[in-house]
Enzyme design. Structure first.
Site, short mmCIF file in Angstrom:
data_model
loop_
_atom_site.label_atom_id
_atom_site.label_comp_id
_atom_site.label_asym_id
_atom_site.label_seq_id
_atom_site.Cartn_x
_atom_site.Cartn_y
_atom_site.Cartn_z
N SER A 119 -11.38 21.24 17.33
CA SER A 119 -12.53 22.05 16.94
C SER A 119 -13.31 22.51 18.16
O SER A 119 -14.11 23.42 18.07
CB SER A 119 -13.44 21.27 16.00
OG SER A 119 -13.91 20.11 16.64
N HIS A 140 -7.48 26.38 13.86
CA HIS A 140 -8.53 25.42 13.47
C HIS A 140 -8.85 25.56 11.99
O HIS A 140 -9.32 26.60 11.54
CB HIS A 140 -9.78 25.66 14.34
CG HIS A 140 -10.88 24.70 14.05
ND1 HIS A 140 -12.21 25.06 14.10
CD2 HIS A 140 -10.86 23.40 13.68
CE1 HIS A 140 -12.95 24.01 13.79
NE2 HIS A 140 -12.16 23.00 13.52
N GLU A 152 -9.58 29.48 12.16
CA GLU A 152 -9.85 30.17 13.42
C GLU A 152 -8.57 30.12 14.25
O GLU A 152 -8.04 29.03 14.50
CB GLU A 152 -10.98 29.47 14.19
CG GLU A 152 -12.34 29.61 13.54
CD GLU A 152 -13.41 28.81 14.27
OE1 GLU A 152 -14.52 29.34 14.48
OE2 GLU A 152 -13.18 27.63 14.61
N ASN A 190 -18.13 26.26 14.95
CA ASN A 190 -18.88 25.12 15.47
C ASN A 190 -19.97 25.52 16.47
O ASN A 190 -20.98 24.84 16.59
CB ASN A 190 -17.94 24.07 16.08
CG ASN A 190 -17.37 23.18 15.00
OD1 ASN A 190 -17.92 23.07 13.92
ND2 ASN A 190 -16.23 22.57 15.27
N1 CAA Z 1 -6.67 19.41 -2.40
C1 CAA Z 1 -6.75 20.33 -3.36
N2 CAA Z 1 -7.91 20.67 -3.99
C2 CAA Z 1 -9.04 20.02 -3.59
C3 CAA Z 1 -9.02 19.05 -2.57
C4 CAA Z 1 -7.76 18.75 -1.96
N3 CAA Z 1 -7.65 17.84 -0.98
N4 CAA Z 1 -10.29 18.62 -2.40
C5 CAA Z 1 -11.07 19.28 -3.27
N5 CAA Z 1 -10.30 20.13 -3.99
C6 CAA Z 1 -10.74 21.06 -5.03
C7 CAA Z 1 -11.25 20.37 -6.26
O1 CAA Z 1 -10.20 20.02 -7.11
C8 CAA Z 1 -12.13 21.43 -6.90
O2 CAA Z 1 -11.35 22.34 -7.63
P1 CAA Z 1 -11.95 23.08 -8.96
O3 CAA Z 1 -13.19 23.80 -8.51
O4 CAA Z 1 -10.86 24.01 -9.37
O5 CAA Z 1 -12.22 21.99 -9.93
C9 CAA Z 1 -12.67 22.18 -5.69
O6 CAA Z 1 -11.84 21.82 -4.56
C10 CAA Z 1 -14.07 21.77 -5.39
O7 CAA Z 1 -14.15 20.35 -5.28
P2 CAA Z 1 -15.13 19.44 -6.15
O8 CAA Z 1 -15.26 19.97 -7.55
O9 CAA Z 1 -14.67 18.04 -5.96
O10 CAA Z 1 -16.53 19.52 -5.42
P3 CAA Z 1 -17.45 20.74 -5.04
O11 CAA Z 1 -17.44 21.83 -6.02
O12 CAA Z 1 -18.73 20.09 -4.70
O13 CAA Z 1 -16.81 21.32 -3.70
C11 CAA Z 1 -16.46 21.32 -1.37
C12 CAA Z 1 -16.49 20.49 -2.63
C13 CAA Z 1 -15.35 22.36 -1.44
C14 CAA Z 1 -16.18 20.35 -0.25
C15 CAA Z 1 -17.85 22.05 -1.24
O14 CAA Z 1 -18.90 21.14 -1.39
C16 CAA Z 1 -18.01 22.73 0.12
O15 CAA Z 1 -17.54 23.83 0.32
N6 CAA Z 1 -18.71 22.03 1.06
C17 CAA Z 1 -18.88 22.53 2.41
C18 CAA Z 1 -17.67 22.18 3.22
C19 CAA Z 1 -17.75 22.73 4.60
O16 CAA Z 1 -18.70 23.37 5.02
N7 CAA Z 1 -16.69 22.45 5.36
C20 CAA Z 1 -16.61 22.85 6.74
C21 CAA Z 1 -17.04 21.72 7.58
S1 CAA Z 1 -17.03 22.13 9.25
C22 CAA Z 1 -15.49 21.74 9.75
O17 CAA Z 1 -14.66 21.25 9.05
C23 CAA Z 1 -15.22 22.16 11.14
C24 CAA Z 1 -15.25 21.15 12.17
O18 CAA Z 1 -14.51 21.33 13.12
C25 CAA Z 1 -16.20 20.04 12.20
#
Ligand code: CAA
Length: 282
Positions: A119, A140, A152, A190
């Site tokens: 990242s 990424h 990315e 990031n």
């Molecule tokens: N495989 C397949 N599907 C998955 C999964 C996986 N491993 N994990 C979750 N899902 C699916 C769920 O089944 C669900 O599907 P449906 O909507 O069809 O039911 C969907 O994803 C959403 O999951 P949840 O219903 O459990 O929960 P939610 O609606 O609260 O969403 C989330 C969860 C997608 C994580 C959402 O909260 C979100 O977008 N959060 C922000 C995440 C974010 O910003 N990530 C980036 C972080 S920064 C980074 O990663 C970079 C770095 O370098 C640090």
């Protein structure tokens, strides 16, 4: 170049998610861990995700079986020998990456591409310890990798145009939307996200609001899916600390200086969701 077989180094939160994404997109996928216990844990997480998708009607039982058959776990780097493309998703530690890249360079066929999921560490440096720097770039993913639509693609000064084009097509085949960034610490996401997350920690540290109110404010006030402290727990406090340190190291901008509370929490093993405790308890 046609990508048929993909290797993923590391089956943790990110490596596992990436391997899952590749296998469910139709690629023959090999994922490697350093010991059987970590490999079993990572493979179980992927199999559970497919079972969950089947329960939700997103996959048929047949598709689950086909995905499982396409995904192979291994402890041996040699099993990547016939991969067309390998994605590195090991710990965010440059020494570790600089050990891995020459080993991959020796093992892989000459035309294979090596991509890093880092990242914020320098991909140029990783390419420089191989004899195929033009076939190396960043790819990424975002957590959770199977769900988040963005990748990315990170271009170094040595990455060839052909590599970028192949990786772009590969990203699209995974159902992702690629953006292209230069190899500078933090890339696009990031560079913008870390100061926001660190500011939320400083707010909590200074007693300006409760953790719940900070999260609720950003969720409902800005329409973000998670508040910053919940997101920190989700991404991992250790991962955030490494990313912040890497960007701070490059720019010496105080916006990226890790707050003491983040350092203390990581030192105490409070990594967030994955360790059972972060800003919240799991
Ligand atoms: N495989 C397949 N599907 C998955 C999964 C996986 N491993 N994990 C979750 N899902 C699916 C769920 O089944 C669900 O599907 P449906 O909507 O069809 O039911 C969907 O994803 C959403 O999951 P949840 O219903 O459990 O929960 P939610 O609606 O609260 O969403 C989330 C969860 C997608 C994580 C959402 O909260 C979100 O977008 N959060 C922000 C995440 C974010 O910003 N990530 C980036 C972080 S920064 C980074 O990663 C970079 C770095 O370098 C640090």
């Amino acid at each position: 170049m046609k990508i048929q077989k993909v290797g993923v180094v590391g089956c943790g939160l990110m490596g596992g998610g990436i391997a899952q994404t590749c296998a469910q997109s139709g690629y023959e996928t090999v994922v490697r861990e350093v010991n059987q216990q970590l490999l079993d844990k990572g493979m179980t997480r992927i199999h559970d995700a497919w079972d969950m998708m089947a329960r939700k009607g997103k996959l048929t039982q047949d598709q689950v079986e086909q995905n499982r058959a396409r995904l192979h776990g291994t402890l041996a780097l040699e099993d990547f020998a016939d991969c067309d493309l390998v994605i590195e998703a090991v710990i965010e530690n440059m020494e570790e990456k600089l050990r891995l890249f020459p080993a991959l360079d020796k093992t892989l066929k000459p035309e294979a591409l090596i991509l890093s999921n880092t990242s914020s560490l320098s991909i140029t440096q990783m390419g420089a310890v191989t004899k195929r720097a033009e076939q190396i770039c960043g790819l990424h993913f975002f957590n959770p990798a199977p769900v988040m639509k963005l990748v990315e693609i990170v271009r170094t000064i040595s990455t060839s145009e052909q590599t970028i084009e192949t990786v772009k097509e590969f990203a699209l085949s995974l159902g992702k939307t690629p953006v292209i960034a230069k190899d500078t610490a933090g890339f696009i996401v990031n560079f913008l996200l870390i100061p926001y997350l660190l500011a939320a920690i400083r707010m909590l540290e200074n007693g300006m609001a409760s953790r719940e109110d900070i999260d609720t404010a950003m969720k409902l006030g800005c329409g973000y899916p998670m508040g910053p402290l919940t997101l920190l727990d989700y991404v991992g406090l250790d991962t955030t600390l490494w990313a912040a340190e890497a960007i701070y190291e490059e720019y010496k901008d105080p916006l990226y200086a890790p707050p003491p509370l983040l350092r203390r929490m990581v030192a105490s093993g409070m990594y967030g969701r994955k360790s059972g405790r972060g800003f919240y308890q799991y």
